[in-house]
Scaffold this active site. Structure first.
Site, short mmCIF file in Angstrom:
data_model
loop_
_atom_site.label_atom_id
_atom_site.label_comp_id
_atom_site.label_asym_id
_atom_site.label_seq_id
_atom_site.Cartn_x
_atom_site.Cartn_y
_atom_site.Cartn_z
N LYS A 53 0.84 -1.20 0.00
CA LYS A 53 0.00 0.00 0.00
C LYS A 53 0.87 1.25 0.00
O LYS A 53 0.59 2.22 -0.72
CB LYS A 53 -0.95 -0.03 1.21
CG LYS A 53 -2.03 -1.10 1.07
CD LYS A 53 -2.87 -1.31 2.34
CE LYS A 53 -3.86 -2.46 2.13
NZ LYS A 53 -4.70 -2.74 3.30
N GLN A 97 -4.79 -1.46 9.47
CA GLN A 97 -4.70 -2.78 8.86
C GLN A 97 -5.28 -3.84 9.81
O GLN A 97 -4.96 -3.87 11.00
CB GLN A 97 -3.23 -3.10 8.53
CG GLN A 97 -3.03 -4.37 7.74
CD GLN A 97 -3.64 -4.34 6.33
OE1 GLN A 97 -3.73 -3.29 5.71
NE2 GLN A 97 -4.05 -5.49 5.84
N ASP A 120 -10.89 2.85 4.03
CA ASP A 120 -11.27 1.45 3.83
C ASP A 120 -12.77 1.25 3.67
O ASP A 120 -13.21 0.18 3.26
CB ASP A 120 -10.83 0.63 5.06
CG ASP A 120 -9.56 -0.15 4.80
OD1 ASP A 120 -9.36 -0.59 3.66
OD2 ASP A 120 -8.79 -0.34 5.75
N1 GUN Z 1 -7.17 -7.00 6.03
C1 GUN Z 1 -7.54 -7.75 4.98
N2 GUN Z 1 -8.05 -6.99 4.00
C2 GUN Z 1 -7.99 -5.72 4.43
C3 GUN Z 1 -8.35 -4.46 3.86
O1 GUN Z 1 -8.86 -4.33 2.74
N3 GUN Z 1 -8.09 -3.38 4.64
C4 GUN Z 1 -7.56 -3.47 5.86
N4 GUN Z 1 -7.37 -2.35 6.57
N5 GUN Z 1 -7.22 -4.60 6.43
C5 GUN Z 1 -7.42 -5.72 5.71
#
Ligand code: GUN
Length: 281
Positions: A53, A97, A120
């Site tokens: 990311k 996350q 998100d």
């Molecule tokens: N863990 C698994 N997929 C995601 C996601 O799309 N965003 C976040 N923040 N954590 C995750």
């Protein structure tokens, strides 16, 4: 033989458009679009996702603010950081996350992010707007990417039977709502579904997010279906999806690979959400 949907190439197209938008934001506002990325603890998969990311932010002229907190960080400490970022004018998006360590309640923490900075789309306000069909919320990244992957095939979603396997808050439920908003007839299946195969065999569009290696086999897929594999599992041969790719590619019309399918689009949509959030301030 199915056509392979190239998520990496589609993500690159979105990222090149985002770079233009992020550059124009910087020219207009005298600062870069900013995304704060918070990771708590030492989950190795999370470390890889977060690194991807941050790398993607750099490619798109988005400033990333990275926070790596110890495993024993308390909910209060994490919430204090979120409050600081909520008030920081350099920060347009905040991402925590998941998964978080067990002693931290995810829902309590996510609720503290102001919905406008919820890159998100996990906040209850944004999830609720999606279910109500209100267009001004932030849509979760993986579901938003899945719709773009389906659209890239040219197969219309309207009127089709879309079957979603998995009912998580971050993929199954929101992708079902988005498919419905795109006029599909939607069935949501999960680990307790009886006669799963009978249902998946009727799917024109099959989205699989169940977290079990090669769970969907060729005998469960309708000829010509669009198959989207959200799985990220590790087995003895390395990374694999929830779909038995080698078998299913002989039956499906279109299929996403793992890796190189949904994953890159999730990252691209995160950046889209961040730039959208910055521009709408
Ligand atoms: N863990 C698994 N997929 C995601 C996601 O799309 N965003 C976040 N923040 N954590 C995750």
């Amino acid at each position: 033989m199915a056509e392979i949907i190239d998520g990496k190439a589609l993500a690159a197209k979105f990222k090149s458009e985002l770079l233009v938008r992020a550059n124009s934001f910087e020219n207009s506002y005298g600062r870069k679009v900013g995304l704060a990325v918070i990771r708590v603890g030492a989950n190795p998969a999370s470390a890889v996702y977060v690194r991807n990311k941050i790398k993607a932010c750099n490619e798109c002229n988005i400033r990333s603010f990275s926070f790596e907190l110890d495993e024993d960080t308390s909910s209060e400490q994490l919430i204090e950081l979120i409050h600081k970022l909520n008030a920081d004018v350099q920060v347009d998006g905040i991402l925590v996350q998941l998964p978080l360590p067990k002693h931290i309640d995810e829902r309590t923490v996510l609720a503290e992010i102001v919905p406008q900075k919820d890159a998100d789309g996990f906040h209850a306000i944004n999830a609720g707007k999606l279910f109500l069909g209100e267009k001004d919320g932030t849509v979760a990244c993986t579901p938003r990417g899945i719709i773009e992957l389906i659209k890239s095939t040219g197969v219309p979603i309207r009127g089709k039977h879309a079957v979603v396997v998995g009912r998580s808050n971050i993929v199954g439920k929101p992708v079902a709502a988005l498919l419905l908003a795109n006029d599909a007839t939607v069935t949501v299946c999960h680990s307790r579904t009886v006669n799963l195969k009978e249902i998946t065999l009727t799917a024109d569009i099959l989205v699989v997010a169940i977290g079990k290696s090669k769970f969907i086999t060729a005998d469960m897929v309708k000829q010509g279906a669009v198959v989207i594999d959200v799985g990220m599992n590790r087995d003895e041969n390395g990374l694999c999806g929830d779909v038995d790719f080698d078998g299913v590619k002989n039956v499906a019309g279109y299929i996403t690979p793992v890796p190189g399918g949904v994953g890159p689009m999730t990252v691209a949509m995160l950046l889209c959400n961040t730039v959208d959030g910055a521009v709408h301030e």
